[in-house]
Design a protein around this motif. Structure first.
Motif, PDB file in Angstrom:
ATOM      1  N   SER A  83       2.118 -14.228 -10.041  1.00  0.00           N
ATOM      2  CA  SER A  83       3.218 -14.985  -9.459  1.00  0.00           C
ATOM      3  C   SER A  83       3.569 -14.589  -8.032  1.00  0.00           C
ATOM      4  CB  SER A  83       4.467 -14.826 -10.341  1.00  0.00           C
ATOM      5  OG  SER A  83       4.206 -15.237 -11.657  1.00  0.00           O
ATOM      6  N   PHE A  84       3.529 -13.291  -7.698  1.00  0.00           N
ATOM      7  CA  PHE A  84       3.882 -12.860  -6.347  1.00  0.00           C
ATOM      8  C   PHE A  84       2.784 -13.286  -5.369  1.00  0.00           C
ATOM      9  CE2 PHE A  84       6.968  -9.079  -7.094  1.00  0.00           C
ATOM     10  CZ  PHE A  84       7.823  -9.946  -7.768  1.00  0.00           C
ATOM     11  N   PRO A  85       3.134 -13.952  -4.272  1.00  0.00           N
ATOM     12  CA  PRO A  85       2.119 -14.410  -3.300  1.00  0.00           C
ATOM     13  C   PRO A  85       1.247 -13.282  -2.762  1.00  0.00           C
ATOM     14  CG  PRO A  85       4.238 -15.442  -2.852  1.00  0.00           C
ATOM     15  CD  PRO A  85       4.490 -14.404  -3.919  1.00  0.00           C
ATOM     16  N   LYS A  86       1.830 -12.082  -2.598  1.00  0.00           N
ATOM     17  CA  LYS A  86       1.068 -10.984  -2.006  1.00  0.00           C
ATOM     18  C   LYS A  86      -0.059 -10.477  -2.912  1.00  0.00           C
ATOM     19  CE  LYS A  86       4.645  -7.786  -3.515  1.00  0.00           C
ATOM     20  NZ  LYS A  86       5.693  -6.888  -3.058  1.00  0.00           N
ATOM     21  N   PHE A  87      -0.011 -10.801  -4.204  1.00  0.00           N
ATOM     22  CA  PHE A  87      -1.068 -10.390  -5.118  1.00  0.00           C
ATOM     23  C   PHE A  87      -2.068 -11.510  -5.383  1.00  0.00           C
ATOM     24  CE2 PHE A  87       2.563  -7.701  -6.870  1.00  0.00           C
ATOM     25  CZ  PHE A  87       2.225  -6.610  -6.096  1.00  0.00           C
ATOM     26  N   ARG A  88      -1.783 -12.688  -4.809  1.00  0.00           N
ATOM     27  CA  ARG A  88      -2.616 -13.857  -5.103  1.00  0.00           C
ATOM     28  C   ARG A  88      -4.040 -13.644  -4.598  1.00  0.00           C
ATOM     29  NH1 ARG A  88       0.090 -19.147  -3.218  1.00  0.00           N
ATOM     30  NH2 ARG A  88       1.433 -18.540  -4.955  1.00  0.00           N
ATOM     31  N   GLY A  89      -4.981 -13.929  -5.454  1.00  0.00           N
ATOM     32  CA  GLY A  89      -6.391 -13.828  -5.080  1.00  0.00           C
ATOM     33  C   GLY A  89      -6.969 -12.425  -5.127  1.00  0.00           C
ATOM     34  N   LEU A  90      -6.138 -11.415  -5.439  1.00  0.00           N
ATOM     35  CA  LEU A  90      -6.647 -10.045  -5.503  1.00  0.00           C
ATOM     36  C   LEU A  90      -7.410  -9.813  -6.812  1.00  0.00           C
ATOM     37  CD1 LEU A  90      -3.660  -7.983  -4.042  1.00  0.00           C
ATOM     38  CD2 LEU A  90      -5.698  -8.862  -2.875  1.00  0.00           C
ATOM     39  N   LYS A  91      -8.446  -9.013  -6.737  1.00  0.00           N
ATOM     40  CA  LYS A  91      -9.284  -8.714  -7.890  1.00  0.00           C
ATOM     41  C   LYS A  91      -9.078  -7.273  -8.332  1.00  0.00           C
ATOM     42  CE  LYS A  91     -11.151 -12.809  -7.449  1.00  0.00           C
ATOM     43  NZ  LYS A  91     -10.842 -13.891  -8.413  1.00  0.00           N
ATOM     44  N   PHE A  92      -9.748  -6.904  -9.418  1.00  0.00           N
ATOM     45  CA  PHE A  92      -9.642  -5.530  -9.910  1.00  0.00           C
ATOM     46  C   PHE A  92     -10.145  -4.533  -8.872  1.00  0.00           C
ATOM     47  CE2 PHE A  92     -11.303  -1.905 -12.412  1.00  0.00           C
ATOM     48  CZ  PHE A  92     -10.092  -1.490 -12.972  1.00  0.00           C
ATOM     49  N   SER A  93     -11.111  -4.974  -8.061  1.00  0.00           N
ATOM     50  CA  SER A  93     -11.658  -4.097  -7.022  1.00  0.00           C
ATOM     51  C   SER A  93     -10.631  -3.794  -5.932  1.00  0.00           C
ATOM     52  CB  SER A  93     -12.900  -4.735  -6.391  1.00  0.00           C
ATOM     53  OG  SER A  93     -12.586  -6.003  -5.832  1.00  0.00           O
ATOM     54  N   ASP A  94      -9.538  -4.568  -5.882  1.00  0.00           N
ATOM     55  CA  ASP A  94      -8.484  -4.340  -4.898  1.00  0.00           C
ATOM     56  C   ASP A  94      -7.406  -3.395  -5.412  1.00  0.00           C
ATOM     57  OD1 ASP A  94      -9.510  -6.176  -2.940  1.00  0.00           O
ATOM     58  OD2 ASP A  94      -8.835  -7.799  -4.244  1.00  0.00           O
ATOM     59  N   SER A  95      -7.621  -2.785  -6.561  1.00  0.00           N
ATOM     60  CA  SER A  95      -6.620  -1.903  -7.159  1.00  0.00           C
ATOM     61  C   SER A  95      -6.232  -0.785  -6.201  1.00  0.00           C
ATOM     62  CB  SER A  95      -7.149  -1.306  -8.464  1.00  0.00           C
ATOM     63  OG  SER A  95      -7.437  -2.315  -9.396  1.00  0.00           O
ATOM     64  N   SER A  96      -4.947  -0.411  -6.238  1.00  0.00           N
ATOM     65  CA  SER A  96      -4.438   0.596  -5.307  1.00  0.00           C
ATOM     66  C   SER A  96      -4.393   1.984  -5.934  1.00  0.00           C
ATOM     67  CB  SER A  96      -3.038   0.204  -4.836  1.00  0.00           C
ATOM     68  OG  SER A  96      -2.143   0.190  -5.941  1.00  0.00           O
ATOM     69  N   MET A  97      -4.827   2.115  -7.203  1.00  0.00           N
ATOM     70  CA  MET A  97      -4.808   3.430  -7.829  1.00  0.00           C
ATOM     71  C   MET A  97      -5.906   4.297  -7.227  1.00  0.00           C
ATOM     72  SD  MET A  97      -4.876   4.326 -11.872  1.00  0.00           S
ATOM     73  CE  MET A  97      -6.628   4.049 -12.022  1.00  0.00           C
ATOM     74  N   SER A  98      -5.569   5.501  -6.833  1.00  0.00           N
ATOM     75  CA  SER A  98      -6.490   6.352  -6.086  1.00  0.00           C
ATOM     76  C   SER A  98      -7.768   6.659  -6.857  1.00  0.00           C
ATOM     77  CB  SER A  98      -5.796   7.653  -5.707  1.00  0.00           C
ATOM     78  OG  SER A  98      -5.322   8.333  -6.865  1.00  0.00           O
ATOM     79  N   SER A  99      -7.684   6.786  -8.169  1.00  0.00           N
ATOM     80  CA  SER A  99      -8.871   7.130  -8.962  1.00  0.00           C
ATOM     81  C   SER A  99      -9.867   5.984  -9.027  1.00  0.00           C
ATOM     82  CB  SER A  99      -8.458   7.526 -10.388  1.00  0.00           C
ATOM     83  OG  SER A  99      -7.795   6.451 -11.027  1.00  0.00           O
ATOM     84  N   ILE A 100      -9.412   4.768  -8.748  1.00  0.00           N
ATOM     85  CA  ILE A 100     -10.308   3.612  -8.727  1.00  0.00           C
ATOM     86  C   ILE A 100     -10.729   3.307  -7.302  1.00  0.00           C
ATOM     87  CG2 ILE A 100     -10.472   1.136  -9.198  1.00  0.00           C
ATOM     88  CD1 ILE A 100      -8.643   1.501 -11.517  1.00  0.00           C
ATOM     89  N   GLY A 101      -9.823   3.556  -6.369  1.00  0.00           N
ATOM     90  CA  GLY A 101     -10.115   3.249  -4.970  1.00  0.00           C
ATOM     91  C   GLY A 101      -9.416   1.976  -4.562  1.00  0.00           C
ATOM     92  N   SER A 102      -9.045   1.871  -3.298  1.00  0.00           N
ATOM     93  CA  SER A 102      -8.326   0.701  -2.817  1.00  0.00           C
ATOM     94  C   SER A 102      -9.004   0.115  -1.598  1.00  0.00           C
ATOM     95  CB  SER A 102      -6.876   1.076  -2.484  1.00  0.00           C
ATOM     96  OG  SER A 102      -6.210   0.002  -1.864  1.00  0.00           O
ATOM     97  N   SER A 103      -9.171  -1.189  -1.585  1.00  0.00           N
ATOM     98  CA  SER A 103      -9.723  -1.877  -0.422  1.00  0.00           C
ATOM     99  C   SER A 103      -8.658  -2.711   0.262  1.00  0.00           C
ATOM    100  CB  SER A 103     -10.888  -2.782  -0.846  1.00  0.00           C
ATOM    101  OG  SER A 103     -10.435  -3.753  -1.768  1.00  0.00           O
TER     102      SER A 103
END
Length: 281
Positions: A100-120
């Motif tokens: 629902s939030f526009p700022k998250f629209r179109g983001l994928k799992f690869s865009d995760s901000s958790m440090s152990s996964i990595g953030s792009s």
């Protein structure tokens, strides 16, 4: 040995089978998450929400966060540290803003901000989800997607509204035929459109009055054509329902049972004789 072919019943065709529990459920957003993962062809993630919640488990249990991340990977949705903390690590609160939030629209799992996964995407980390403007956009800018059942592009909230309205119509008027099902879906869409127009009227948007009038007329026309109105409630029942419904039908020159003359039996003759005696006294 030949495999036995599974044949679905007529009332099961529109339902989705959960890959986990095997139950057939209505394909609405209260039962299934919308699918954005390109690995799957269905517009629904074919594991029901009940099974997903059971898999994630209770908040605070060991591995709770890790299991939530596994589901996010299936949905191809990002894990956002700030959002997870803000929503008190509650899965049911965390998942809706991702769509629902526009700022998250179109983001994928690869865009995760958790440090152990990595953030792009560093902007996710810096975003402030407490911003009053963003919270208001939660409902205004929800992402639309094409839905095959409703034949159009709608948000999850739109589909929830129409699914609930359809269930109400089905309870009130016992929708059985294909024609009535088609009318019912159109009426649900017309109701959603009319509600949007009415919201514009309340906001004082220019020309909203005319749009609402047109939307209301469309809704009324569809309801009358499908005979979905208060005067038709219970008409498809085997019984007459109540005298009030029957009187309304007579006044509106609708269906009235044809009177069929029956041969008088002994009781009828006795009653007629008593009536004659009463008039003579």
């Amino acid at each position: 040995m030949a495999l036995k072919k599974t044949v679905l019943k007529k009332d099961e065709i529109e339902k989705v089978k959960c890959l986990k529990c095997g139950k057939l459920k209505s394909p609405n957003t209260s039962n299934f998450y919308a699918n954005t993962n390109q690995l799957f062809s269905s517009d629904k993630l074919e594991v029901c929400k009940d099974c997903i919640l059971h898999f994630i488990g209770e908040k605070g249990s060991e591995g709770y966060k890790d299991r939530a991340i596994v589901v996010l990977a299936m949905l191809d949705k990002p894990f956002v540290d700030d959002l997870w903390t803000q929503m008190d690590q509650e899965w049911s609160k965390f998942i809706p803003p991702l769509s629902s939030f526009p700022k998250f629209r179109g983001l994928k799992f690869s865009d995760s901000s958790m440090s152990s996964i990595g953030s792009s995407n560093a902007n996710i980390k810096k975003s402030n989800i407490d911003d009053e403007e963003n919270n208001q956009e939660y409902f205004d800018d929800e992402e639309k997607f094409f839905n095959r059942k409703w034949m159009g592009e709608y948000t999850n909230s739109d589909i929830d509204y129409m699914e609930d309205y359809y269930l109400g119509l089905d309870r009130d008027f016992k929708i059985v035929t294909t024609n009535h099902k088609d009318y019912a879906r159109k009426i649900c869409k017309a109701s959603l459109h009319m509600d949007r127009c009415f919201q514009d009227v309340l906001k004082g948007v220019g020309g909203a009055d005319a749009k609402y009038k047109s939307a209301r007329e469309t809704f009324d026309t569809l309801s009358k054509s499908a005979q979905f109105s208060e005067s038709q409630r219970g008409q498809n029942d085997v019984s007459l329902g109540c005298f009030g419904v029957t009187f309304d039908q007579v006044e509106q020159k609708k269906w009235v049972p044809k009177h069929v003359l029956l041969d008088e039996d002994s009781y009828d003759k006795m009653l007629n004789q008593f009536a004659t005696i009463k008039d003579s006294v």
